[in-house]
Every structure is written in structure tokens, then in C-alpha cells.
Enzyme design. Structure first.
Site, PDB file in Angstrom:
ATOM      1  N   GLU A  42      85.039 114.264  55.312  1.00 52.16           N
ATOM      2  CA  GLU A  42      86.382 114.044  55.838  1.00 52.16           C
ATOM      3  C   GLU A  42      87.116 113.050  54.936  1.00 52.16           C
ATOM      4  OE1 GLU A  42      88.404 112.943  60.154  1.00 52.16           O
ATOM      5  OE2 GLU A  42      86.453 112.082  59.657  1.00 52.16           O
ATOM      6  N   LYS A 112      91.720 119.895  62.497  1.00 53.71           N
ATOM      7  CA  LYS A 112      90.949 119.057  63.424  1.00 53.71           C
ATOM      8  C   LYS A 112      91.591 119.046  64.814  1.00 53.71           C
ATOM      9  CE  LYS A 112      88.981 114.361  63.683  1.00 53.71           C
ATOM     10  NZ  LYS A 112      88.926 113.038  63.002  1.00 53.71           N
ATOM     11  N   CYS A 154      84.226 115.664  62.233  1.00 54.25           N
ATOM     12  CA  CYS A 154      83.953 114.312  62.724  1.00 54.25           C
ATOM     13  C   CYS A 154      83.976 114.191  64.255  1.00 54.25           C
ATOM     14  CB  CYS A 154      84.928 113.335  62.063  1.00 54.25           C
ATOM     15  SG  CYS A 154      84.370 111.597  62.083  1.00 54.25           S
TER      16      CYS A 154
END
Length: 272
Positions: A42, A112, A154
Site C-alpha cells: 500500500e 479500497k 490493508c
């Protein structure tokens, strides 16, 4: 379908050109095995001090996508390009994860979904990604020479419904580029990744940021590759560099056949 997957651990800074230069040097050290999927962490392109810096970079992201495409062709690799900012008209940017094939084509984009709005007992203390980042909404699973690839990022790791949804769409390899904090990483990183691998019976590959960054952040590292049985196949606890492993989809299929948990799932209607 099979192939080798590689996770690159980085300590990205605030300068995109320097981060790209670091990536180019790392790619010169790649193993010769092909097909090869290289996974980046990321925020590999910019780990900025301000959201405005990320937004400005996101306005010219097509230039960097072209550079990444050229690297794929040059090295004959598939590339899962961590996350990069893609600026939107509303003043926010997507944390976008692009998957390139070895011809340099973008074959998937995942934005995301779950944004890190959390208080953590570290030097940063207050994280509010949603202030500058626009949440995505689409689940992404795509065909590849490595099996069906599902994309996450994440903080998504904490939301098992997303991973179950990817598995129901056929995911066999799930990528989780990350920049976990040291505090949350030490507490939960290995547990969460192993759980997601076991419950989806998929390979999980998490390329991570590591170290003390120019923006004042500290990240946990521990890039890792986990089997569909939950075993750690390769891990880099600290430092920069890469880990790799040869995928075995025959083993994955045997695990799913011997323990058919997905077909026995009784709460499917309550999941994403």
C-alpha cells in the site's frame, strides 16, 4: 494454472520519483521464473505527509501507470501495484490498486472499500483516511495465470465478509497490500491474515510497508505469503526486499474438496 508470486517490502517516502527508482532497482533482482506476479505494498508510490500531496500526484497518475506498464513489459511480469491515489472531482482521491499483466495492460482496478478511521496508541494517534480518501464499493476478482485473484487493501483485512464474497466469486489468491501500524501489526497482523486464508481456503499474499518513514509514520513490515491451510510459506519480518513462493493450486483444490466449507455455509444470505 500456477506460477510464482513475489511480495516486495518497501519503506516508501514522500517523493514518488525516488520510490519509483527504488522499485526499478528491486525489479532488477527478480528471479528468472515465469510466469511471475510481483506484489507491491500500500502507498508504494507516495507515503505523503499531507493528503494534498497525494491528491496532486493523483492528478497525473496516468503518467505513473504508463511507467509501471513499461516495467511489466520490460521484465515480463504481472504487477499488483499496491495502492496509488486517483484524484476525483470532489477533491478526494481513490486508494486504487491496479493489476497489470505482462503486456502492461491494466486487467483490474480495486478501490479500497474500508477506510482507516481509527485511534491508535502510537506517535500518529489519530488516523482519518475518509477525510481525503473516497471509499470504493466494488468487489474485484479477476482471472490470471496464477488462478483467480481477489484484491483487498490493508484495513479491509478486518472485514471477513469482503473476503468471503471474493471466495464466492472464485478467488484462489487474495492480495492484501498494506501499511499496518506497528501497534496494530504486533497485535493482529498474523492472526488476521491466517484467518482470512483459512476461512476462504485461498493463498493470501500481503506485501507491506516497513520502518520509519519520512512522513513520521512507523509501519510493521512482516510481508508474508500464507497457504490455504493457514501455514506461513514465506515471511520478511523487517528490512526491505522480497519473498516469493511457487503456488500449488492442486493443493488448494484438495483442501477445498476435503473440507467443503463453502458449500456447507448456512449464512450465505447475510454476507456481502
Amino acid at each position: 494454472m500456477s506460477g510464482q508470486v513475489l511480495a516486495l517490502q518497501m519503506c516508501s517516502g514522500i517523493n514518488a520519483e525516488q520510490n519509483m527508482a527504488s522499485l526499478r532497482l528491486s525489479l532488477q533482482q527478480l528471479p528468472k521464473t515465469r510466469p511471475l506476479l510481483v506484489c507491491l505494498p500500500e502507498a508504494f508510490l507516495i507515503f505523503s505527509k499531507s493528503s494534498q500531496a497525494s491528491y496532486q500526484l493523483g492528478l497525473k497518475i496516468d503518467d505513473y501507470k504508463a511507467q509501471l506498464a513499461q516495467l511489466c513489459k520490460q521484465h515480463d511480469i504481472w504487477l499488483a501495484a499496491g495502492t496509488v491515489p486517483v484524484s476525483q472531482d470532489n477533491g478526494k482521491y481513490l486508494a486504487a490498486s491496479f493489476l497489470f499483466n505482462s503486456q502492461g495492460d491494466v486487467v483490474a482496478q480495486y478501490n479500497k472499500i474500508h477506510l482507516f478511521d481509527v485511534d491508535v496508541a502510537d506517535s500518529t494517534r489519530c488516523y482519518r483516511e475518509s477525510d481525503a480518501t473516497q471509499a470504493g464499493s466494488d468487489i474485484v476478482v479477476v482471472d490470471s495465470p496464477f488462478g483467480k485473484i481477489g484484491l483487498a487493501v490493508c484495513y479491509d483485512l478486518r472485514f471477513s465478509g469482503l473476503f468471503s464474497a471474493m471466495q464466492r466469486q472464485g478467488a484462489e489468491l487474495i492480495l492484501v497490500p498494506s501499511a499496518f501500524t506497528v501497534v496494530t501489526g504486533a497485535a493482529h497482523w498474523h492472526h488476521l491474515l491466517a484467518a482470512r486464508a483459512i476461512e476462504t481456503q485461498s493463498y493470501v499474499v500481503a506485501a507491506a510497508q516497513w520502518g520509519d518513514h519520512e512522513n513520521g509514520r512507523q509501519t510493521y513490515g512482516h510481508s508474508i505469503i500464507i497457504s490455504p491451510w493457514g501455514d506461513t510459506l514465506s515471511e520478511l519480518p523487517s528490512g526491505t526486499g522480497f519473498i516469493s513462493h511457487e503456488l500449488d493450486l492442486n493443493q488448494l483444490n484438495k483442501i477445498r474438496q476435503d473440507m467443503p466449507v463453502q458449500s456447507q455455509q448456512r449464512f450465505r444470505e447475510h454476507l456481502l
